[in-house]
Motif scaffolding. Structure first.
Motif, PDB file in Angstrom:
ATOM      1  N   VAL A  55      30.345  72.638  30.596  1.00  0.00           N
ATOM      2  CA  VAL A  55      29.706  73.610  29.697  1.00  0.00           C
ATOM      3  C   VAL A  55      28.615  72.751  28.760  1.00  0.00           C
ATOM      4  CG1 VAL A  55      30.264  74.684  27.408  1.00  0.00           C
ATOM      5  CG2 VAL A  55      31.866  74.882  29.346  1.00  0.00           C
ATOM      6  N   LEU A  56      28.894  71.633  28.605  1.00  0.00           N
ATOM      7  CA  LEU A  56      27.740  70.994  27.710  1.00  0.00           C
ATOM      8  C   LEU A  56      26.420  70.773  28.814  1.00  0.00           C
ATOM      9  CD1 LEU A  56      29.496  68.221  25.861  1.00  0.00           C
ATOM     10  CD2 LEU A  56      28.690  70.074  24.876  1.00  0.00           C
ATOM     11  N   ALA A  57      26.780  70.624  29.983  1.00  0.00           N
ATOM     12  CA  ALA A  57      25.530  70.551  30.823  1.00  0.00           C
ATOM     13  C   ALA A  57      24.882  71.829  31.161  1.00  0.00           C
ATOM     14  CB  ALA A  57      25.941  69.873  32.221  1.00  0.00           C
ATOM     15  N   LEU A  58      25.425  73.015  30.966  1.00  0.00           N
ATOM     16  CA  LEU A  58      24.803  74.176  31.595  1.00  0.00           C
ATOM     17  C   LEU A  58      23.353  74.409  31.147  1.00  0.00           C
ATOM     18  CD1 LEU A  58      27.797  76.680  30.980  1.00  0.00           C
ATOM     19  CD2 LEU A  58      26.830  76.270  33.048  1.00  0.00           C
ATOM     20  N   GLY A  59      23.089  74.279  29.716  1.00  0.00           N
ATOM     21  CA  GLY A  59      21.810  74.474  29.427  1.00  0.00           C
ATOM     22  C   GLY A  59      21.451  75.941  29.244  1.00  0.00           C
ATOM     23  N   PRO A  60      20.202  76.306  28.702  1.00  0.00           N
ATOM     24  CA  PRO A  60      19.754  77.542  28.543  1.00  0.00           C
ATOM     25  C   PRO A  60      19.355  78.146  29.791  1.00  0.00           C
ATOM     26  CG  PRO A  60      18.096  76.051  27.911  1.00  0.00           C
ATOM     27  CD  PRO A  60      19.103  75.122  28.199  1.00  0.00           C
ATOM     28  N   ARG A  61      19.102  79.689  30.021  1.00  0.00           N
ATOM     29  CA  ARG A  61      18.668  80.181  31.078  1.00  0.00           C
ATOM     30  C   ARG A  61      17.284  80.529  31.075  1.00  0.00           C
ATOM     31  NH1 ARG A  61      21.422  79.829  35.648  1.00  0.00           N
ATOM     32  NH2 ARG A  61      20.564  81.759  36.209  1.00  0.00           N
ATOM     33  N   PRO A  62      16.624  80.821  32.163  1.00  0.00           N
ATOM     34  CA  PRO A  62      15.213  81.052  31.929  1.00  0.00           C
ATOM     35  C   PRO A  62      14.971  82.735  31.496  1.00  0.00           C
ATOM     36  CG  PRO A  62      15.593  80.481  34.300  1.00  0.00           C
ATOM     37  CD  PRO A  62      16.903  80.752  33.601  1.00  0.00           C
ATOM     38  N   GLY A  63      14.165  82.580  30.326  1.00  0.00           N
ATOM     39  CA  GLY A  63      14.174  84.075  29.504  1.00  0.00           C
ATOM     40  C   GLY A  63      13.597  85.192  30.332  1.00  0.00           C
ATOM     41  N   ARG A  96      41.831  81.645  35.529  1.00  0.00           N
ATOM     42  CA  ARG A  96      42.294  80.557  35.819  1.00  0.00           C
ATOM     43  C   ARG A  96      43.121  80.657  37.130  1.00  0.00           C
ATOM     44  NH1 ARG A  96      43.336  76.973  38.355  1.00  0.00           N
ATOM     45  NH2 ARG A  96      43.881  74.449  37.852  1.00  0.00           N
ATOM     46  N   ALA A  97      44.180  81.387  37.054  1.00  0.00           N
ATOM     47  CA  ALA A  97      45.160  81.501  37.935  1.00  0.00           C
ATOM     48  C   ALA A  97      44.379  82.239  39.222  1.00  0.00           C
ATOM     49  CB  ALA A  97      46.391  82.499  37.658  1.00  0.00           C
ATOM     50  N   ALA A  98      43.352  82.996  38.910  1.00  0.00           N
ATOM     51  CA  ALA A  98      42.558  83.543  40.292  1.00  0.00           C
ATOM     52  C   ALA A  98      41.643  82.726  40.775  1.00  0.00           C
ATOM     53  CB  ALA A  98      42.116  84.828  39.812  1.00  0.00           C
ATOM     54  N   GLY A  99      41.400  81.528  40.388  1.00  0.00           N
ATOM     55  CA  GLY A  99      40.600  80.458  41.013  1.00  0.00           C
ATOM     56  C   GLY A  99      39.196  80.516  40.438  1.00  0.00           C
ATOM     57  N   VAL A 100      39.062  81.195  39.557  1.00  0.00           N
ATOM     58  CA  VAL A 100      37.604  81.380  38.728  1.00  0.00           C
ATOM     59  C   VAL A 100      37.105  80.019  38.383  1.00  0.00           C
ATOM     60  CG1 VAL A 100      36.202  82.265  37.282  1.00  0.00           C
ATOM     61  CG2 VAL A 100      37.553  83.660  38.380  1.00  0.00           C
ATOM     62  N   ASP A 101      36.020  79.506  38.446  1.00  0.00           N
ATOM     63  CA  ASP A 101      35.347  78.167  38.059  1.00  0.00           C
ATOM     64  C   ASP A 101      35.614  78.536  36.508  1.00  0.00           C
ATOM     65  OD1 ASP A 101      32.939  76.736  37.015  1.00  0.00           O
ATOM     66  OD2 ASP A 101      33.658  75.715  38.746  1.00  0.00           O
ATOM     67  N   MET A 102      36.210  77.444  35.579  1.00  0.00           N
ATOM     68  CA  MET A 102      36.177  77.401  34.388  1.00  0.00           C
ATOM     69  C   MET A 102      34.903  77.347  33.500  1.00  0.00           C
ATOM     70  SD  MET A 102      39.036  78.779  33.344  1.00  0.00           S
ATOM     71  CE  MET A 102      38.702  80.141  34.480  1.00  0.00           C
ATOM     72  N   VAL A 103      33.988  76.464  34.208  1.00  0.00           N
ATOM     73  CA  VAL A 103      32.812  76.305  33.574  1.00  0.00           C
ATOM     74  C   VAL A 103      31.992  77.605  33.667  1.00  0.00           C
ATOM     75  CG1 VAL A 103      30.430  75.221  33.512  1.00  0.00           C
ATOM     76  CG2 VAL A 103      32.808  73.788  34.022  1.00  0.00           C
ATOM     77  N   GLU A 104      31.999  78.228  34.651  1.00  0.00           N
ATOM     78  CA  GLU A 104      31.508  79.527  34.770  1.00  0.00           C
ATOM     79  C   GLU A 104      31.938  80.542  34.044  1.00  0.00           C
ATOM     80  OE1 GLU A 104      31.375  80.360  39.204  1.00  0.00           O
ATOM     81  OE2 GLU A 104      29.961  79.088  39.701  1.00  0.00           O
ATOM     82  N   TYR A 105      33.225  80.620  33.802  1.00  0.00           N
ATOM     83  CA  TYR A 105      33.993  81.348  33.126  1.00  0.00           C
ATOM     84  C   TYR A 105      33.300  81.210  31.689  1.00  0.00           C
ATOM     85  CZ  TYR A 105      37.642  83.736  30.453  1.00  0.00           C
ATOM     86  OH  TYR A 105      38.534  84.419  29.504  1.00  0.00           O
ATOM     87  N   MET A 106      33.350  79.844  30.945  1.00  0.00           N
ATOM     88  CA  MET A 106      32.917  79.586  29.641  1.00  0.00           C
ATOM     89  C   MET A 106      31.478  80.064  29.363  1.00  0.00           C
ATOM     90  SD  MET A 106      35.558  78.682  27.793  1.00  0.00           S
ATOM     91  CE  MET A 106      37.164  78.154  27.858  1.00  0.00           C
ATOM     92  N   SER A 107      31.013  80.380  30.292  1.00  0.00           N
ATOM     93  CA  SER A 107      29.305  80.694  30.185  1.00  0.00           C
ATOM     94  C   SER A 107      29.047  81.553  29.197  1.00  0.00           C
ATOM     95  CB  SER A 107      28.624  80.605  31.500  1.00  0.00           C
ATOM     96  OG  SER A 107      29.248  81.804  32.334  1.00  0.00           O
ATOM     97  N   THR A 108      29.975  82.645  29.368  1.00  0.00           N
ATOM     98  CA  THR A 108      29.902  83.757  28.454  1.00  0.00           C
ATOM     99  C   THR A 108      30.362  83.395  27.099  1.00  0.00           C
ATOM    100  OG1 THR A 108      30.816  85.087  30.126  1.00  0.00           O
ATOM    101  CG2 THR A 108      30.867  86.001  27.805  1.00  0.00           C
ATOM    102  N   HIS A 109      31.251  82.641  26.777  1.00  0.00           N
ATOM    103  CA  HIS A 109      31.608  82.157  25.412  1.00  0.00           C
ATOM    104  C   HIS A 109      30.618  81.340  24.958  1.00  0.00           C
ATOM    105  CE1 HIS A 109      35.358  84.027  25.543  1.00  0.00           C
ATOM    106  NE2 HIS A 109      35.613  83.481  26.658  1.00  0.00           N
ATOM    107  N   LEU A 110      29.730  80.738  25.732  1.00  0.00           N
ATOM    108  CA  LEU A 110      28.619  79.847  25.283  1.00  0.00           C
ATOM    109  C   LEU A 110      27.340  80.696  24.888  1.00  0.00           C
ATOM    110  CD1 LEU A 110      27.699  76.771  25.115  1.00  0.00           C
ATOM    111  CD2 LEU A 110      26.879  76.952  27.304  1.00  0.00           C
ATOM    112  N   ALA A 111      27.442  81.921  25.168  1.00  0.00           N
ATOM    113  CA  ALA A 111      26.409  82.798  25.306  1.00  0.00           C
ATOM    114  C   ALA A 111      25.328  82.570  25.999  1.00  0.00           C
ATOM    115  CB  ALA A 111      26.060  82.871  23.810  1.00  0.00           C
ATOM    116  N   THR A 112      25.496  81.994  27.308  1.00  0.00           N
ATOM    117  CA  THR A 112      24.500  81.557  28.306  1.00  0.00           C
ATOM    118  C   THR A 112      24.639  82.765  29.383  1.00  0.00           C
ATOM    119  OG1 THR A 112      25.150  79.302  27.986  1.00  0.00           O
ATOM    120  CG2 THR A 112      24.110  79.952  30.146  1.00  0.00           C
ATOM    121  N   TRP A 113      25.443  83.414  29.405  1.00  0.00           N
ATOM    122  CA  TRP A 113      25.362  84.308  30.443  1.00  0.00           C
ATOM    123  C   TRP A 113      26.218  85.586  30.226  1.00  0.00           C
ATOM    124  CZ3 TRP A 113      21.736  85.270  34.253  1.00  0.00           C
ATOM    125  CH2 TRP A 113      22.157  86.263  35.180  1.00  0.00           C
TER     126      TRP A 113
END
Length: 374
Positions: free
Chosen positions: A337-345, A102-119
């Protein structure tokens, strides 16, 4: 009685382990935190605190499958990240460095994609932000950081040989690890390599008192990771990790030392993990709430708030506005985060190799046939 040649001491090597060893260099001084620095630290720390607490709630609500909280470590993370020049430095986090990202300016939705198990590792552009992907392998990030830092040394050496002005622009890596991770063999290898080759890397240790359920004193011999630096000829600083201003100054000193080409530094921030190791952990199994309150020390966010108000650096209205902005940001991240959705398999096959193997193509075809049939 004859003495075997192999039993005789070697005078030439005796000095390496004895009194002839060169003393560790003194780290350069750094300017103390300004009033503007302190206000920025609070703005970021309150945003991180609220996002971190929200993420735990999201996991309990079923939005995230898992999350590693950082409650109590906001000062260590935010302040160390603010000491970097991310136009040329590079941060290598673990799975708990939301505050750094967050301090480095990373987009937090993109950061949370890992914890969502999306990426895996996060959606953000690591090359653009100079923040590496989330590293879930304990102590894995230290090896990556040292490799990148050694690359900076080699590039600077090549630029110097060509009389290029880029020779002085030495980037610094900062790698994050905990007291538990410091017991991994990877940390020894990384510190030893960095010490030998004088890689411009800062080993930032967040000693939060616990390696999951094991207290520091039961898994770190001597109780200090910083003390190990002497064995690698690496200077080290131990700092109050709950004091954001102290962490900022200490990390600035370490970065300046590394940037000048003098090699690595260890910064050990003594803090406390106030919550569970992860959302799957129950800290009540190995410590009591009374122990947590006693050992946790001063809350880093409240400590900074009291200083800002006590020294007249900020007023209640300014801090409340920062708190409100942090709450609004956390809600915006939840919606994202809720709007991320699944990634193409197909990505599990397409993004493995630059040129896919025949076996990978066969697996992809089989997967496609099965998924289309389903």
């Amino acid at each position: 009685m004859q003495t075997s040649p192999t039993a005789q001491a070697s005078p030439g090597r005796a000095g390496l382990a004895g009194a002839d060893r060169a003393p560790l260099p003194e780290l350069p001084a750094a300017a103390p935190a300004t009033d503007a620095d302190l206000r920025e630290l609070y703005r970021l720390m309150t945003a991180v605190r609220q996002l971190d607490l929200a993420a735990v709630a999201w996991q309990r609500q079923g939005i995230l499958p898992a999350y590693a909280p950082e409650l109590g470590q906001e000062a260590a993370q935010v302040a160390s990240a603010l000491a970097l020049d991310l136009s040329r430095d590079f941060a290598f986090p673990t799975y708990r460095e939301l505050g750094v990202a967050r301090a480095a300016g990373v987009d937090m939705v993109e950061y949370m994609s890992t914890h969502l198990a999306t990426w895996h590792g996060g959606f953000w552009d690591a090359a653009a932000t100079h923040v590496a992907p989330i590293q879930a392998v304990v102590a894995g990030s230290v090896l990556h950081a040292v490799g990148w830092a050694h690359g900076q040394t080699l590039q600077a050496r090549a630029a110097s040989a060509q009389s290029s002005p880029e020779a002085s622009a030495l980037g610094v890596a900062i790698t994050y690890l905990g007291d538990g991770a410091s017991s991994q063999g990877d940390v020894h290898e990384a510190m030893n390599f960095a010490g030998v080759f004088r890689a411009p890397v800062v080993f930032f240790v967040q000693n939060n008192g616990w390696a999951i359920s094991v207290p520091t004193e039961r898994q770190v011999a001597g109780g200090s990771v910083a003390a190990r630096g002497a064995g690698y000829s690496i200077p080290a600083l131990q700092v109050d990790g709950n004091d954001a201003a102290a962490v900022l100054e200490a990390t600035r000193r370490a970065v300046a030392h590394a940037r000048a080409g003098h090699g690595p530094v260890i910064v050990e921030a003594m803090t406390y993990r106030r919550g569970p190791h992860a959302t799957s952990d129950d800290p009540g199994r190995y410590r009591t709430l009374d122990e947590e309150r006693t050992d946790g020390g001063a809350d880093p966010l409240l400590r900074l708030r009291e200083r800002l108000l006590g020294e007249g650096i900020a007023d209640e209205a300014e801090l409340e506005a920062a708190d409100a902005a942090g709450a609004a940001e956390a809600e915006a991240v939840r919606e994202g985060v809720l709007a991320l959705g699944p990634r193409p398999g197909a990505e599990m096959f397409d993004l493995v190799f630059t040129e896919p193997t025949d076996e990978l193509l066969r697996q992809k075809a089989a997967w496609r046939e099965e998924s289309e049939h389903a």
